[in-house]
Design a protein around this motif. Structure first.
Motif, PDB file in Angstrom:
ATOM      1  N   GLY A 114       0.835  -1.196   0.000  1.00  0.00           N
ATOM      2  CA  GLY A 114       0.000   0.000   0.000  1.00  0.00           C
ATOM      3  C   GLY A 114       0.868   1.243   0.000  1.00  0.00           C
ATOM      4  N   TYR A 126      -1.703   2.715   4.667  1.00  0.00           N
ATOM      5  CA  TYR A 126      -3.009   2.586   4.036  1.00  0.00           C
ATOM      6  C   TYR A 126      -2.961   1.372   3.119  1.00  0.00           C
ATOM      7  CZ  TYR A 126      -3.813   7.288   5.753  1.00  0.00           C
ATOM      8  OH  TYR A 126      -3.956   8.387   6.558  1.00  0.00           O
ATOM      9  N   ARG A 127      -3.749   0.375   3.488  1.00  0.00           N
ATOM     10  CA  ARG A 127      -3.850  -0.869   2.722  1.00  0.00           C
ATOM     11  C   ARG A 127      -5.323  -1.212   2.574  1.00  0.00           C
ATOM     12  NH1 ARG A 127       0.614  -3.702   6.436  1.00  0.00           N
ATOM     13  NH2 ARG A 127       2.464  -2.942   5.366  1.00  0.00           N
ATOM     14  N   GLN A 128      -5.607  -2.194   1.751  1.00  0.00           N
ATOM     15  CA  GLN A 128      -6.994  -2.611   1.562  1.00  0.00           C
ATOM     16  C   GLN A 128      -7.618  -3.141   2.850  1.00  0.00           C
ATOM     17  OE1 GLN A 128      -6.266  -5.153  -1.964  1.00  0.00           O
ATOM     18  NE2 GLN A 128      -8.009  -4.059  -2.847  1.00  0.00           N
ATOM     19  N   ASN A 129      -6.830  -3.708   3.735  1.00  0.00           N
ATOM     20  CA  ASN A 129      -7.402  -4.284   4.957  1.00  0.00           C
ATOM     21  C   ASN A 129      -7.667  -3.259   6.055  1.00  0.00           C
ATOM     22  OD1 ASN A 129      -4.817  -3.782   5.870  1.00  0.00           O
ATOM     23  ND2 ASN A 129      -4.388  -5.873   6.510  1.00  0.00           N
ATOM     24  N   SER A 131      -8.333   0.412   5.082  1.00  0.00           N
ATOM     25  CA  SER A 131      -8.813   1.668   4.503  1.00  0.00           C
ATOM     26  C   SER A 131      -9.626   1.368   3.240  1.00  0.00           C
ATOM     27  CB  SER A 131      -7.630   2.588   4.157  1.00  0.00           C
ATOM     28  OG  SER A 131      -6.935   2.117   3.023  1.00  0.00           O
ATOM     29  N   ASN A 132     -10.106   2.421   2.624  1.00  0.00           N
ATOM     30  CA  ASN A 132     -10.887   2.299   1.388  1.00  0.00           C
ATOM     31  C   ASN A 132      -9.994   2.299   0.141  1.00  0.00           C
ATOM     32  OD1 ASN A 132     -13.433   2.154   0.038  1.00  0.00           O
ATOM     33  ND2 ASN A 132     -13.237   4.319  -0.497  1.00  0.00           N
ATOM     34  N   ILE A 133      -8.683   2.197   0.323  1.00  0.00           N
ATOM     35  CA  ILE A 133      -7.778   2.221  -0.831  1.00  0.00           C
ATOM     36  C   ILE A 133      -8.122   1.058  -1.769  1.00  0.00           C
ATOM     37  CG2 ILE A 133      -5.888   0.824   0.106  1.00  0.00           C
ATOM     38  CD1 ILE A 133      -3.998   3.070  -0.987  1.00  0.00           C
ATOM     39  N   GLY A 134      -8.135   1.340  -3.073  1.00  0.00           N
ATOM     40  CA  GLY A 134      -8.620   0.367  -4.053  1.00  0.00           C
ATOM     41  C   GLY A 134      -7.746  -0.838  -4.282  1.00  0.00           C
ATOM     42  N   ASP A 135      -6.455  -0.728  -3.995  1.00  0.00           N
ATOM     43  CA  ASP A 135      -5.533  -1.837  -4.215  1.00  0.00           C
ATOM     44  C   ASP A 135      -4.287  -1.559  -3.386  1.00  0.00           C
ATOM     45  OD1 ASP A 135      -4.226  -4.070  -5.192  1.00  0.00           O
ATOM     46  OD2 ASP A 135      -4.298  -3.463  -7.296  1.00  0.00           O
ATOM     47  N   ASN A 136      -3.562  -2.588  -3.024  1.00  0.00           N
ATOM     48  CA  ASN A 136      -2.309  -2.395  -2.301  1.00  0.00           C
ATOM     49  C   ASN A 136      -1.162  -2.006  -3.224  1.00  0.00           C
ATOM     50  OD1 ASN A 136      -3.387  -2.887   0.213  1.00  0.00           O
ATOM     51  ND2 ASN A 136      -2.979  -5.065   0.120  1.00  0.00           N
ATOM     52  N   GLU A 170     -13.469   4.669  -5.551  1.00  0.00           N
ATOM     53  CA  GLU A 170     -12.670   4.556  -6.771  1.00  0.00           C
ATOM     54  C   GLU A 170     -13.332   5.321  -7.913  1.00  0.00           C
ATOM     55  OE1 GLU A 170     -11.621   0.528  -7.788  1.00  0.00           O
ATOM     56  OE2 GLU A 170     -11.367   0.019  -5.677  1.00  0.00           O
TER      57      GLU A 170
END
Length: 192
Positions: A114, A126-129, A131-136, A170
């Motif tokens: 991330g 900030y990682r998918q597990n 936060s709302n981030i779309g990809d690591n 996204e």
């Protein structure tokens, strides 16, 4: 205020000119940093940024971590001495918030790490597990004219929302295109 001129010589070292100061006998005002002559972490420099206070931030692309040069001294951040997510730093952004806080954003460029933000002495990943981030795996980060941090991943853009300490939904890229770089202009239009 100090003025810097930075150059990366074949990504193996950093040369800095502090205007009005002298160093090299042959090149007054220029300083040359390499792992052999200073505490920069690596010969392969992938990113550089200068803070408002004049300190230099240096990201290493070969597991050297992140270094900060301020007032003649180097501080190294790596996975051994901090909670930085990776020693590989592909991208680096300095964000100065309207409250006067300076955030250092890093993108390790790995499919599992991330991105991360340093505020003061605290790192947040900030990682998918978490936060709302779309990809690591984030390909690129940019600072928009409005102060937003923008990222691009596989088939999407997102921006950071400070009020929620999370990422926007996204924004799909037409045709799910594979975009590895982009630019944000003065009007906050995204070019890719």
């Amino acid at each position: 205020m100090k003025t810097f001129i930075l150059s990366v010589l074949a990504t193996t070292s950093i040369t800095v000119q502090l205007l009005g100061q002298t160093s090299f006998e042959e090149y007054p005002g220029w300083y040359h940093f390499s792992p052999a002559s200073s505490e920069i972490p690596d010969y392969k420099i992938s990113s550089l940024a200068v803070s408002e206070d004049g300190s230099l931030w240096v990201g290493s692309a070969q597991s050297g971590g992140l270094a900060n040069y301020k007032n003649g001294s180097w501080i190294l951040f790596n996975t051994d001495n901090s909670s930085i997510p990776s020693n590989n730093i592909e991208k680096l952004i300095i964000e100065n918030t309207i409250t006067g806080t300076e955030n250092i954003w890093i993108n390790p460029g790995s499919s599992s790490t991330g991105i991360a933000r340093k505020t003061g002495s605290t790192w947040k990943k900030y990682r998918q597990n978490n936060s709302n981030i779309g990809d690591n795996e984030i390909f690129e980060m940019k600072l928009g004219a409005d102060g937003r941090i923008w990222i691009v991943g596989m088939g999407f853009f997102q921006y950071y929302i400070p009020e929620t300490d999370d990422w926007s939904d996204e924004i799909p890229i037409p045709n799910n295109n594979y975009i590895t770089t982009f630019s944000v202009d003065i009007d906050n239009n995204i070019w890719y």
